[in-house]
Design a protein around this motif. Structure first.
Motif, PDB file in Angstrom:
ATOM      1  N   SER A 112       0.837  -1.207   0.000  1.00  7.20           N
ATOM      2  CA  SER A 112       0.000   0.000   0.000  1.00  7.20           C
ATOM      3  C   SER A 112       0.867   1.249   0.000  1.00  7.20           C
ATOM      4  O   SER A 112       0.507   2.266  -0.600  1.00  7.20           O
ATOM      5  N   VAL A 113       2.029   1.184   0.652  1.00  8.68           N
ATOM      6  CA  VAL A 113       2.918   2.348   0.727  1.00  8.68           C
ATOM      7  C   VAL A 113       3.536   2.644  -0.636  1.00  8.68           C
ATOM      8  O   VAL A 113       3.621   3.810  -1.046  1.00  8.68           O
ATOM      9  N   HIS A 117       3.145   6.128  -2.515  1.00  7.27           N
ATOM     10  CA  HIS A 117       4.380   6.846  -2.818  1.00  7.27           C
ATOM     11  C   HIS A 117       4.439   7.210  -4.296  1.00  7.27           C
ATOM     12  O   HIS A 117       4.760   8.343  -4.669  1.00  7.27           O
ATOM     13  N   ALA A 118       4.121   6.250  -5.165  1.00 10.88           N
ATOM     14  CA  ALA A 118       4.185   6.507  -6.604  1.00 10.88           C
ATOM     15  C   ALA A 118       3.157   7.545  -7.030  1.00 10.88           C
ATOM     16  O   ALA A 118       3.402   8.327  -7.958  1.00 10.88           O
ATOM     17  N   ALA A 119       1.996   7.560  -6.359  1.00  6.17           N
ATOM     18  CA  ALA A 119       0.965   8.545  -6.693  1.00  6.17           C
ATOM     19  C   ALA A 119       1.345   9.942  -6.224  1.00  6.17           C
ATOM     20  O   ALA A 119       1.016  10.936  -6.888  1.00  6.17           O
ATOM     21  N   LEU A 120       2.045  10.032  -5.092  1.00 10.88           N
ATOM     22  CA  LEU A 120       2.365  11.332  -4.498  1.00 10.88           C
ATOM     23  C   LEU A 120       3.699  11.894  -4.957  1.00 10.88           C
ATOM     24  O   LEU A 120       3.880  13.122  -4.976  1.00 10.88           O
ATOM     25  N   HIS A 121       4.648  11.022  -5.303  1.00  6.78           N
ATOM     26  CA  HIS A 121       5.986  11.457  -5.700  1.00  6.78           C
ATOM     27  C   HIS A 121       6.185  11.130  -7.180  1.00  6.78           C
ATOM     28  O   HIS A 121       6.854  10.165  -7.538  1.00  6.78           O
ATOM     29  N   ARG A 122       5.621  11.954  -8.008  1.00  5.81           N
ATOM     30  CA  ARG A 122       5.711  11.745  -9.445  1.00  5.81           C
ATOM     31  C   ARG A 122       6.965  12.427  -9.985  1.00  5.81           C
ATOM     32  O   ARG A 122       7.504  13.331  -9.355  1.00  5.81           O
ATOM     33  N   PRO A 123       7.451  12.016 -11.159  1.00  3.56           N
ATOM     34  CA  PRO A 123       8.620  12.694 -11.738  1.00  3.56           C
ATOM     35  C   PRO A 123       8.394  14.199 -11.825  1.00  3.56           C
ATOM     36  O   PRO A 123       7.332  14.658 -12.236  1.00  3.56           O
ATOM     37  N   ASP A 189      -6.621   6.487  -0.340  1.00  2.00           N
ATOM     38  CA  ASP A 189      -7.006   5.089  -0.459  1.00  2.00           C
ATOM     39  C   ASP A 189      -6.108   4.378  -1.481  1.00  2.00           C
ATOM     40  O   ASP A 189      -5.761   4.953  -2.513  1.00  2.00           O
ATOM     41  N   PRO A 190      -5.703   3.111  -1.220  1.00  2.00           N
ATOM     42  CA  PRO A 190      -4.822   2.421  -2.171  1.00  2.00           C
ATOM     43  C   PRO A 190      -5.377   2.353  -3.592  1.00  2.00           C
ATOM     44  O   PRO A 190      -4.620   2.485  -4.562  1.00  2.00           O
ATOM     45  N   THR A 191      -6.685   2.151  -3.723  1.00  2.00           N
ATOM     46  CA  THR A 191      -7.271   2.086  -5.055  1.00  2.00           C
ATOM     47  C   THR A 191      -7.172   3.435  -5.760  1.00  2.00           C
ATOM     48  O   THR A 191      -6.854   3.505  -6.957  1.00  2.00           O
ATOM     49  N   GLU A 192      -7.434   4.516  -5.029  1.00  2.00           N
ATOM     50  CA  GLU A 192      -7.285   5.852  -5.619  1.00  2.00           C
ATOM     51  C   GLU A 192      -5.825   6.101  -5.995  1.00  2.00           C
ATOM     52  O   GLU A 192      -5.539   6.711  -7.032  1.00  2.00           O
ATOM     53  N   ALA A 193      -4.909   5.650  -5.150  1.00  2.00           N
ATOM     54  CA  ALA A 193      -3.494   5.822  -5.464  1.00  2.00           C
ATOM     55  C   ALA A 193      -3.125   5.073  -6.736  1.00  2.00           C
ATOM     56  O   ALA A 193      -2.418   5.604  -7.611  1.00  2.00           O
ATOM     57  N   ALA A 194      -3.583   3.830  -6.867  1.00  2.00           N
ATOM     58  CA  ALA A 194      -3.272   3.039  -8.061  1.00  2.00           C
ATOM     59  C   ALA A 194      -3.749   3.737  -9.326  1.00  2.00           C
ATOM     60  O   ALA A 194      -3.091   3.689 -10.376  1.00  2.00           O
ATOM     61  N   ALA A 195      -4.883   4.424  -9.231  1.00  2.10           N
ATOM     62  CA  ALA A 195      -5.435   5.104 -10.398  1.00  2.10           C
ATOM     63  C   ALA A 195      -4.585   6.286 -10.844  1.00  2.10           C
ATOM     64  O   ALA A 195      -4.710   6.741 -11.990  1.00  2.10           O
ATOM     65  N   LEU A 215      -9.277 -12.096  -3.191  1.00  2.00           N
ATOM     66  CA  LEU A 215      -8.933 -11.665  -4.543  1.00  2.00           C
ATOM     67  C   LEU A 215      -9.694 -10.432  -5.017  1.00  2.00           C
ATOM     68  O   LEU A 215      -9.319  -9.831  -6.029  1.00  2.00           O
ATOM     69  N   ASP A 216     -10.746 -10.020  -4.314  1.00  2.00           N
ATOM     70  CA  ASP A 216     -11.402  -8.786  -4.734  1.00  2.00           C
ATOM     71  C   ASP A 216     -10.494  -7.577  -4.533  1.00  2.00           C
ATOM     72  O   ASP A 216     -10.672  -6.552  -5.196  1.00  2.00           O
ATOM     73  N   HIS A 217      -9.478  -7.685  -3.662  1.00  2.00           N
ATOM     74  CA  HIS A 217      -8.554  -6.572  -3.455  1.00  2.00           C
ATOM     75  C   HIS A 217      -7.668  -6.342  -4.685  1.00  2.00           C
ATOM     76  O   HIS A 217      -7.648  -5.221  -5.217  1.00  2.00           O
ATOM     77  N   PRO A 218      -6.907  -7.322  -5.161  1.00  2.00           N
ATOM     78  CA  PRO A 218      -6.096  -7.053  -6.357  1.00  2.00           C
ATOM     79  C   PRO A 218      -6.947  -6.722  -7.569  1.00  2.00           C
ATOM     80  O   PRO A 218      -6.534  -5.921  -8.421  1.00  2.00           O
ATOM     81  N   ARG A 219      -8.119  -7.308  -7.665  1.00  2.00           N
ATOM     82  CA  ARG A 219      -8.964  -7.010  -8.818  1.00  2.00           C
ATOM     83  C   ARG A 219      -9.466  -5.570  -8.777  1.00  2.00           C
ATOM     84  O   ARG A 219      -9.572  -4.915  -9.821  1.00  2.00           O
ATOM     85  N   ALA A 220      -9.752  -5.073  -7.585  1.00  2.00           N
ATOM     86  CA  ALA A 220     -10.163  -3.669  -7.471  1.00  2.00           C
ATOM     87  C   ALA A 220      -9.016  -2.733  -7.826  1.00  2.00           C
ATOM     88  O   ALA A 220      -9.219  -1.714  -8.504  1.00  2.00           O
ATOM     89  N   LEU A 221      -7.813  -3.063  -7.380  1.00  2.00           N
ATOM     90  CA  LEU A 221      -6.648  -2.251  -7.737  1.00  2.00           C
ATOM     91  C   LEU A 221      -6.424  -2.257  -9.245  1.00  2.00           C
ATOM     92  O   LEU A 221      -6.158  -1.212  -9.855  1.00  2.00           O
ATOM     93  N   ALA A 222      -6.535  -3.430  -9.861  1.00  2.00           N
ATOM     94  CA  ALA A 222      -6.316  -3.541 -11.306  1.00  2.00           C
ATOM     95  C   ALA A 222      -7.390  -2.794 -12.087  1.00  2.00           C
ATOM     96  O   ALA A 222      -7.111  -2.175 -13.124  1.00  2.00           O
ATOM     97  N   ALA A 223      -8.625  -2.821 -11.599  1.00  2.00           N
ATOM     98  CA  ALA A 223      -9.700  -2.097 -12.276  1.00  2.00           C
ATOM     99  C   ALA A 223      -9.470  -0.593 -12.231  1.00  2.00           C
ATOM    100  O   ALA A 223      -9.828   0.128 -13.166  1.00  2.00           O
ATOM    101  N   ALA A 224      -8.853  -0.130 -11.140  1.00  2.00           N
ATOM    102  CA  ALA A 224      -8.574   1.298 -10.999  1.00  2.00           C
ATOM    103  C   ALA A 224      -7.373   1.729 -11.830  1.00  2.00           C
ATOM    104  O   ALA A 224      -7.224   2.925 -12.121  1.00  2.00           O
ATOM    105  N   ALA A 225      -6.521   0.780 -12.184  1.00  2.00           N
ATOM    106  CA  ALA A 225      -5.291   1.085 -12.924  1.00  2.00           C
ATOM    107  C   ALA A 225      -5.212   0.180 -14.147  1.00  2.00           C
ATOM    108  O   ALA A 225      -4.493  -0.824 -14.134  1.00  2.00           O
ATOM    109  N   PRO A 226      -5.933   0.496 -15.206  1.00  2.00           N
ATOM    110  CA  PRO A 226      -5.979  -0.393 -16.382  1.00  2.00           C
ATOM    111  C   PRO A 226      -4.624  -0.663 -17.017  1.00  2.00           C
ATOM    112  O   PRO A 226      -4.459  -1.665 -17.720  1.00  2.00           O
ATOM    113  N   HIS A 227      -3.641   0.212 -16.772  1.00  2.00           N
ATOM    114  CA  HIS A 227      -2.321   0.000 -17.371  1.00  2.00           C
ATOM    115  C   HIS A 227      -1.512  -1.036 -16.605  1.00  2.00           C
ATOM    116  O   HIS A 227      -0.445  -1.461 -17.068  1.00  2.00           O
ATOM    117  N   ALA A 228      -1.985  -1.450 -15.419  1.00  2.00           N
ATOM    118  CA  ALA A 228      -1.213  -2.354 -14.561  1.00  2.00           C
ATOM    119  C   ALA A 228      -1.242  -3.783 -15.085  1.00  2.00           C
ATOM    120  O   ALA A 228      -2.199  -4.217 -15.735  1.00  2.00           O
TER     121      ALA A 228
END
Length: 262
Positions: A112-113, A117-123, A189-195, A215-228
């Motif tokens: 989750s961190v 981190h990737a969502a908040l610390h972008r290039p 939220d981790p899902t919002e971060a993934a997006a 498994l609904d957790h990784p699937r929710a993350l993947a749905a929020a981040a289609p590029h993943a």
């Protein structure tokens, strides 16, 4: 020892690439580095973290560290909130050591961190200690949402975190010092971060026998981040304890393809 942005001392270990590794260097002779973010109750010195580091060293340098409240680090664990500052300090340190390509790999709480981190610390994001962005993200056994209590394992974890007796068990039995205050404000939220991570490459890895997060957790993350990329691992349990050498090698190979050194 590193200092997080809020002044907490963070135990960190730097290891160069394995001498026998076949690592692609850039024109300046620099190799990529993997920063490993452990799960709750882990540390830089725990055997499963050391095993992961040994595998990743075959593909470049490695930074391991202990989140606040864990190992020799100072402070108290906020169970995924202020820990994003600890990871940012470790990534910025890796870049100050001369690495141009940084990959973050997080397990469970660390998963989750690395997402936040990737969502908040972008290039291009200004950071006090220098650039703290990552070039590829791998979240293993990460939750998709906060306050989840849908499994017996997570109900036990919430008891450890929220009850005085539970925090005493965490401190003396699990060697983890937990903060007594609630989140204020609640972190992203981790899902919002993934997006928000795209276009940074993202890999989500989850076991189909994870006792903490179904498994609904990784699937929710993947749905929020289609590029993943999403790997659902048959027979795998939870986090670094369940990640064997073959899986860790596949993760390292994925990171090398998606974020090559240079």
């Amino acid at each position: 020892m590193l200092l997080a942005a809020d002044g907490v001392a963070i135990e960190a270990v730097y290891e160069p690439a394995d001498g026998d590794a076949d690592v692609t260097e850039d024109a300046a002779g620099r190799v990529p580095v993997t920063v490993v973010a452990h799960g709750f109750t882990g540390s830089a010195t725990r055997p499963h973290v050391r095993r992961a580091a040994a595998v990743f060293r075959r593909h470049g340098a490695v930074v391991t560290f202990s989140f606040r409240g864990h190992g020799a680090s100072g402070g108290r664990s906020t169970v995924g909130d202020r820990e994003v500052l600890d990871l940012a300090a470790a990534v910025a340190w890796a870049r100050r050591l001369g690495h141009r390509t940084v990959r973050t790999v997080g397990f469970s709480m660390g998963g989750s961190v690395v997402l936040r981190h990737a969502a908040l610390h972008r290039p291009g994001t200004p950071d006090a200690d220098g650039p703290a962005h990552t070039d590829a993200v791998v979240a293993v056994s990460a939750p998709a949402r906060w306050y989840y209590r849908g499994t017996a394992a997570m109900r036990r974890l919430h008891w450890v975190v929220t009850r005085p007796l539970g925090r005493a068990v965490g401190r003396y039995g699990l060697r983890t010092r937990v903060h007594t205050r609630d989140w204020d404000p609640v972190p992203l939220d981790p899902t919002e971060a993934a997006a928000r991570i795209a276009p940074t490459p993202l890999l989500l890895v989850h076991g189909d026998r994870d006792p903490y997060f179904p498994l609904d957790h990784p699937r929710a993350l993947a749905a929020a981040a289609p590029h993943a990329d999403l790997w659902l691992e048959p027979g795998m349990g939870h986090a670094e304890n369940a990640a064997g050498e073959p899986l860790l090698t596949r993760i390292a190979d994925w990171a090398a393809r998606r974020a090559p050194g240079g």
